[in-house]
Write an enzyme that holds these catalytic residues in place. Structure first.
Site, PDB file in Angstrom:
ATOM      1  CE1 TYR A  33      52.549  75.201  30.615  1.00 41.88           C
ATOM      2  CE2 TYR A  33      50.576  74.073  29.839  1.00 41.88           C
ATOM      3  CZ  TYR A  33      51.785  74.706  29.573  1.00 41.88           C
ATOM      4  OH  TYR A  33      52.209  74.854  28.283  1.00 41.88           O
TER       5      TYR A  33
ATOM      6  CD  GLU B 238      54.533  77.542  28.699  1.00 40.97           C
ATOM      7  OE1 GLU B 238      54.468  76.394  28.235  1.00 40.97           O
ATOM      8  OE2 GLU B 238      55.619  78.098  28.995  1.00 40.97           O
TER       9      GLU B 238
END
Length: 403
Positions: free
Chosen positions: A125, A213
Site C-alpha cells: 500500500y 493512493e
C-alpha cells in the site's frame, strides 16, 4: 476533483510511473475486443474487468440484485463479455457508496499481473497526501496492501509507515530508498521501487493532487513495481492551471446538489444532519456547525455563500438545502463586513416569496453592518422567519426548532 482509475493511470504514465495496462470501454462488445488486444499484447489469457466508479471497495462490492463483484478475473472472452454485461448499467454497492450505490457506465479491461514466475508476487500500500498538522506532504505506506488495508490500519497501526516531504522540495533519494527498504524489497525490485516512488511524487506535485493512493502497489514475479489500482484526487483550486484535467471531470459521479451549488459559486458539502445552514465565510460556517451541535441539532450541510451574498445566491442556497428531506430547520448566519446585512435580509425575503411555501422554521442571525436595519426588515416582512442578533439567541431558536 476525483478521477476514475483509468484516467489516473493515463496521467501517471506521463510521469513514467509503471501501471497495470488496460482499456476503458462502455459496451460488452468493446470489452471483448479489448480483451483480445490485451491477450495479444501480454500473451496471457487471463484479464481483469473493473467497474469504474468514484468509490473504493469495488473488489468486495456487488452489483445490486446479483452476485457480480465490481472487480472480476476473466479466463476467456466469454467471461469478459458476461462480466461486462453484468456490470454495465448495474448499480454497484460498496462500503463507500452505501445502499444507494453507483451506476456503472464504464469498465476497465486490464492485464492480469498475477502471472506465475520464479519469484513470489507481493501487494503493498502506498499513498501521498497533505499532513495538515505538519504542513508537509506525507507518504503513507505498508507491506500489507490490498482490499483489507482499512483493517490493517485499525488493528495493526504499527504496520503503517510514514515519510514526510518538505513543501517545495523534491523527494530526496535517501527517502525513496527508505520507503523501498521498509517495504522489505531488495535487488532489482528495490531499485524499481525507488524509481517508482520518485516518479509518483513528481506526478503528485506536477498534477496538483490533494491525494494519490496506489492500492495495491504490486511487485511482479519478474521484480517490476507497478500500480495495479489508483485513486487520484485533484485540488479544485489548481484546476485553473490544468484545463485539460478539468475536462476529465465526471459530473455524473458527483452529488447532484453539490454540482448545482457549483453553478452559483456556492461552497456546498452535504452532511447527514437535520439543520440546514447558510453562512458567509468558511470559518464562520465551521463555527455555526459547532453551534448547531451544541444546540442539540446536527448540521445537514456546509454552505458558504461567500462575501458577496445577494438575493440570487440566497435563493439558490434555499432551494439546495430544501432538497434534503431530513432538514427540520434552516439557520442563516451572516456577518456583515463586505456585504451589508440589510441586503442579505432583503435577499432572504425575496427568496422566500420566489420559492413559495417553506414548511421548516427559518432562523436568521445577522451581525455587523446594518444588522439592526436587517432585523427590522425581517420582522416587518410578515414572513415566518425568526431573527436574532446574538449567537446565543440563534442557538436557542435552533434548539427549539429541533426539539
Amino acid at each position: 476533483m476525483n478521477l476514475h482509475e483509468y484516467q489516473a493511470k493515463e496521467l501517471l504514465k506521463k510521469y513514467n510511473v509503471p501501471v497495470q495496462e488496460g482499456i476503458p470501454v462502455d459496451t460488452a462488445n468493446a470489452a471483448e475486443e479489448a480483451y483480445k488486444q490485451i491477450k495479444v499484447n501480454t500473451g496471457n489469457a487471463f484479464a481483469v474487468v473493473k467497474a469504474q466508479i468514484h468509490a473504493g471497495g469495488r473488489g468486495k462490492g456487488k452489483i445490486k440484485g446479483t452476485e457480480q463483484r465490481g472487480v472480476a478475473v476473466a479466463k476467456n472472452a466469454e467471461d469478459v463479455r458476461n462480466f461486462a454485461s453484468n456490470m454495465l448499467g448495474g448499480t454497484l454497492i460498496t462500503i463507500q457508496t452505501g445502499d444507494a450505490g453507483r451506476v456503472v457506465h464504464k469498465i476497465l479491461v486490464a492485464q492480469d499481473v498475477y502471472y506465475p514466475g520464479a519469484n513470489p508476487t507481493k501487494e503493498f500500500y502506498l499513498s501521498i497526501l497533505l499532513d495538515r498538522s505538519k504542513g508537509q506532504n506525507v507518504f503513507m505506506y505498508s507491506t500489507e496492501g490490498g482490499m483489507d488495508i482499512e483493517e490493517v490500519a485499525h488493528k495493526t497501526p504499527e504496520k503503517i509507515f510514514k515519510e514526510w516531504v518538505f513543501p517545495g522540495a523534491a523527494l530526496q533519494s535517501f527517502q525513496a530508498r527508505k520507503i523501498a527498504f521498509n517495504l522489505g524489497l531488495s535487488g532489482e525490485s528495490f531499485k524499481n521501487c525507488v524509481k517508482f516512488v520518485t516518479s509518483l511524487y513528481n506526478a503528485y506535485v506536477g498534477l496538483d493532487c490533494s491525494m494519490l493512493e496506489i492500492n495495491p502497489l504490486f511487485k511482479t514475479s519478474d521484480e517490476k513495481i507497478i500500480a495495479v489500482d489508483c485513486k487520484m484526487n485533484l485540488d479544485d483550486n489548481s484546476l485553473m492551471r490544468h484545463p485539460d484535467l478539468e475536462a476529465m471531470r465526471d459530473i455524473g459521479e458527483e452529488d447532484p446538489t453539490e454540482v448545482e451549488a457549483g453553478k452559483y459559486n456556492l461552497n456546498f458539502v452535504k452532511l447527514d444532519g437535520n439543520v440546514g445552514c447558510m453562512v458567509n465565510g468558511a470559518g464562520l460556517a465551521m463555527a455555526t456547525m459547532d453551534m448547531i451541535k451544541l444546540s442539540g441539532g446536527e448540521p445537514a450541510n456546509f454552505l458558504d455563500v461567500g462575501g458577496s451574498a445577494n438575493a440570487q445566491t440566497v435563493e439558490a442556497g434555499f432551494r439546495i438545502i430544501l432538497k434534503d428531506p431530513k432538514v427540520k430547520a434552516i439557520l442563516i448566519n451572516i456577518f456583515g463586513g463586505i456585504v451589508r446585512c440589510d441586503r442579505v435580509a432583503q435577499g432572504v425575503i425575496d427568496a422566500y416569496h420566489s420559492i413559495g411555501t417553506i414548511h421548516v422554521p427559518i432562523i436568521v442571525r445577522l451581525q455587523g453592518t446594518n444588522a439592526v436595519e436587517a432585523k427590522k426588515l425581517i420582522e416587518e416582512s410578515g414572513l415566518k422567519v425568526q431573527s436574532a442578533i446574538l449567537l446565543s439567541e440563534a442557538a436557542a431558536l435552533v434548539n427549539k426548532a429541533v426539539a
